[in-house]
Write a protein that holds these residues in place. Structure first.
Motif, PDB file in Angstrom:
ATOM      1  N   HIS A   1       8.798  -2.700  -1.258  1.00  0.00           N
ATOM      2  CA  HIS A   1       8.991  -3.648  -0.164  1.00  0.00           C
ATOM      3  C   HIS A   1      10.491  -3.725   0.142  1.00  0.00           C
ATOM      4  O   HIS A   1      11.158  -4.718  -0.193  1.00  0.00           O
ATOM      5  N   PRO A   2      11.073  -2.684   0.757  1.00  0.00           N
ATOM      6  CA  PRO A   2      12.532  -2.644   0.930  1.00  0.00           C
ATOM      7  C   PRO A   2      13.110  -3.845   1.660  1.00  0.00           C
ATOM      8  O   PRO A   2      14.282  -4.185   1.472  1.00  0.00           O
ATOM      9  N   GLU A   3      12.291  -4.500   2.494  1.00  0.00           N
ATOM     10  CA  GLU A   3      12.811  -5.614   3.285  1.00  0.00           C
ATOM     11  C   GLU A   3      12.867  -6.919   2.503  1.00  0.00           C
ATOM     12  O   GLU A   3      13.396  -7.918   2.999  1.00  0.00           O
ATOM     13  N   ARG A   4      12.359  -6.947   1.297  1.00  0.00           N
ATOM     14  CA  ARG A   4      12.281  -8.198   0.539  1.00  0.00           C
ATOM     15  C   ARG A   4      13.427  -8.327  -0.449  1.00  0.00           C
ATOM     16  O   ARG A   4      14.093  -7.362  -0.801  1.00  0.00           O
ATOM     17  N   ALA A   5      13.632  -9.556  -0.924  1.00  0.00           N
ATOM     18  CA  ALA A   5      14.813  -9.856  -1.729  1.00  0.00           C
ATOM     19  C   ALA A   5      14.721  -9.339  -3.149  1.00  0.00           C
ATOM     20  O   ALA A   5      15.745  -9.204  -3.826  1.00  0.00           O
ATOM     21  N   CYS A   6      13.527  -9.064  -3.635  1.00  0.00           N
ATOM     22  CA  CYS A   6      13.384  -8.551  -4.988  1.00  0.00           C
ATOM     23  C   CYS A   6      12.239  -7.551  -5.028  1.00  0.00           C
ATOM     24  O   CYS A   6      11.398  -7.510  -4.127  1.00  0.00           O
TER      25      CYS A   6
ATOM     26  N   LEU B   1       4.188  -2.433  -6.355  1.00  0.00           N
ATOM     27  CA  LEU B   1       3.510  -3.610  -5.824  1.00  0.00           C
ATOM     28  C   LEU B   1       2.631  -3.216  -4.650  1.00  0.00           C
ATOM     29  O   LEU B   1       3.007  -2.364  -3.834  1.00  0.00           O
ATOM     30  N   LEU B   2       1.464  -3.827  -4.546  1.00  0.00           N
ATOM     31  CA  LEU B   2       0.616  -3.601  -3.385  1.00  0.00           C
ATOM     32  C   LEU B   2       1.311  -4.126  -2.125  1.00  0.00           C
ATOM     33  O   LEU B   2       2.132  -5.044  -2.184  1.00  0.00           O
ATOM     34  N   THR B   3       0.942  -3.558  -0.984  1.00  0.00           N
ATOM     35  CA  THR B   3       1.631  -3.921   0.258  1.00  0.00           C
ATOM     36  C   THR B   3       1.359  -5.349   0.691  1.00  0.00           C
ATOM     37  O   THR B   3       2.150  -5.933   1.438  1.00  0.00           O
ATOM     38  N   ASP B   4       0.249  -5.951   0.264  1.00  0.00           N
ATOM     39  CA  ASP B   4      -0.072  -7.314   0.692  1.00  0.00           C
ATOM     40  C   ASP B   4       0.271  -8.345  -0.372  1.00  0.00           C
ATOM     41  O   ASP B   4      -0.279  -9.442  -0.382  1.00  0.00           O
TER      42      ASP B   4
END
Length: 406
Positions: A127-132, A83-86
Motif C-alpha cells: 500500500h505505497p500510499e499509506r503511512a505504514c 497485506l490484502l488490498t482491502d
C-alpha cells in the motif's frame, strides 16, 4: 532472473522449480532479476541464461523497501505475504504490538523465494500510499514473524542482489542459523521484525469484543408509507414484516429490544445517509390502540457516527484500559467502547455496550440500546461487517413513545 514462483501445490510445478534450482546451483554465478516467474502458464518472460547475470558474476540488484538476506550456509525457502488490498491499519495503534495485532487473515497469497546463501529477496510496500506497511514472513525452520515499517522511513530503493552477511544495509532482514536447526530472523539497527505469538493473551470480560452476531441490519426497502400485515419476531431478534407485497422485509435488532409495531400499524419508512453512517426511521402514523395518542418512532443508527437520535448528543468513548485485540476470523482489530448521551439540558449518562437505558425528555420517553460500539484499528473490509473506515463502529437503536403514566 526472478527467483520467485507463485504458491502452488501442483507436483509438476514443484518438480520443475526443484529441477531449475538444482541446475542453477551448479552455475558459477547467480540468477538476475529479468528472468521468469512461475505462474499459471509456466515461466514468464526470460529464461535461465547469461543475460540474467550481473557484470561481476553475482546476482543483479533488487528493488524494494526492505530486503530479506539469507545469512546461512544453505539455500532457504522463504515465503512473503503482503497485506490484502482491502486492509487498512491505524499505524500508531498497530506499532505498539504488530506481532500480536496483525494476524494471518489480513495477508494475501505468498510469494516463495528460493535463496542461495548470501542472496537477497525484496520486500515491497503493498500500500505505497499509506503511512505504514506490513508483510508476513514464514519459512522452513523460521519463526513466523510480521515485518512492519513506517513508509517515510523506508522508501523504495535498490539493494544489491547478494552480499556477505556482515555487510547488511539499512532495511535488511537477516536470517541466520545452522543447517537443520531453527533459524533466527532479525533486523540489524532497527526494529522491523516482530515475532508472532502462538498464544492469545487473556482478555478481561469488560474487554471482550462485541462480535458481529448481535448487529443491527435490515434488508432493502423503499422509503414510503406501509400498512403492516403480519409481524413476526424471531428468537434472534430479526423481525419479518408483511408490507403488502413480497418479499418479506426484515429488520434485525438485538433480542433484548421489545419491538413496538404490530399488525395493522401504518408506518412511514425512511433512510438517511451521512458519510459512512446510515439512519433507519420507522414512524407510526396511526395507532392500533385508539387510546394510544403518543407518537411512536424507532430509529436505528449504524456506521462510524451516531446520526439523529431524537436530538440527543452522543459521543463515543473507547475503553482505553483494554488492549486492542484481533478478530481471529477476519483479522480486524479493535477495542470495545461505550457512549455518553445527553437529551436537551438533561444530565450526561453513560450507555454501556450491550445494555439499554430509559430516559424521559419532556413529553417523550426514549428507550435506548447500544448494540455495537468498537474502536477499530485494523479493518479487513471484505470480511468484517461495519463501516469501511478506521475508528468508531457504532450501532444503536432508540424508540420514542409517550411516557407511561405514573
Amino acid at each position: 532472473m526472478d527467483r520467485s514462483y507463485a504458491h502452488t501445490t501442483a507436483p509438476g510445478r514443484a518438480l520443475a522449480v526443484a529441477l531449475c534450482t538444482a541446475l542453477c546451483a551448479a552455475c558459477p554465478g547467480g540468477i538476475g532479476d529479468d528472468g521468469g516467474e512461475w505462474g499459471d502458464e509456466g515461466w514468464g518472460e526470460g529464461d535461465w541464461g547469461d543475460d540474467g547475470w550481473g557484470d561481476d558474476g553475482g546476482y543483479l540488484p533488487i528493488d524494494g523497501n526492505l530486503y530479506v538476506h539469507n545469512g546461512t550456509d544453505a539455500q532457504l525457502s522463504v515465503r512473503l505475504r503482503p497485506l490484502l488490498t482491502d486492509v487498512d491499519i491505524d499505524c500508531f495503534e498497530v506499532a505498539a504490538d504488530p506481532g500480536r495485532l496483525l494476524t494471518e487473515p489480513i495477508f494475501g497469497e505468498a510469494t516463495t523465494w528460493l535463496l542461495p546463501p548470501q542472496t537477497n529477496a525484496p520486500v515491497a510496500a503493498s500500500h505505497p500510499e499509506r503511512a505504514c506497511q506490513a508483510a508476513l514472513i514464514e519459512g522452513d525452520r523460521l519463526p513466523s514473524a510480521v515485518l512492519f515499517w513506517q513508509s517515510a522511513d523506508y522508501p523504495a530503493v535498490t539493494f544489491p542482489g547478494d552480499h556477505p552477511a556482515d555487510l547488511a544495509e539499512r532495511g535488511a532482514i537477516v536470517i541466520t542459523g545452522a543447517q537443520d536447526q531453527p533459524h533466527t530472523i532479525a533486523s540489524p539497527g532497527a526494529k522491523l521484525v516482530f515475532l508472532r505469538s502462538n498464544e492469545d493473551p487473556p482478555v478481561l470480560d469488560t474487554c471482550e469484543l462485541p462480535g458481529d452476531t448481535g448487529r443491527i441490519a435490515w434488508s432493502s426497502v423503499s422509503d414510503g408509507t406501509y400498512t403492516l400485515g403480519a409481524v413476526s419476531v424471531g428468537p434472534d431478534g430479526c423481525v419479518g414484516h408483511d408490507l403488502g407485497a413480497p418479499p418479506t422485509w426484515y429488520l434485525c435488532l438485538p433480542p433484548a429490544i421489545l419491538y413496538p409495531f404490530v399488525e395493522g400499524d401504518q408506518i412511514d419508512v425512511s433512510t438517511q445517509f451521512s458519510g459512512d453512517s446510515e439512519l433507519l426511521t420507522l414512524r407510526r402514523l396511526t395507532a392500533a390502540d385508539p387510546d394510544d395518542t403518543g407518537a411512536l418512532e424507532l430509529r436505528a443508527s449504524v456506521g462510524d457516527d451516531v446520526l439523529d437520535l431524537f436530538g440527543a448528543t452522543a459521543s463515543f468513548l473507547p475503553r482505553y484500559t483494554c488492549d486492542a485485540a484481533p478478530d481471529l476470523v477476519c483479522g480486524s482489530v479493535g477495542r470495545p467502547g461505550d457512549l455518553t448521551v445527553r437529551f436537551g439540558d438533561g444530565p450526561y449518562f453513560k450507555l454501556l455496550l450491550g445494555e439499554g437505558a430509559q430516559v424521559v425528555d419532556g413529553d417523550r420517553q426514549h428507550d435506548l440500546f447500544l448494540a455495537h460500539a468498537e474502536q477499530r484499528v485494523v479493518i479487513h473490509a471484505s470480511c468484517s461487517d461495519g463501516p469501511d473506515v478506521l475508528g468508531a463502529d457504532l450501532e444503536i437503536v432508540a424508540i420514542q413513545r409517550a411516557p407511561a403514566l405514573p
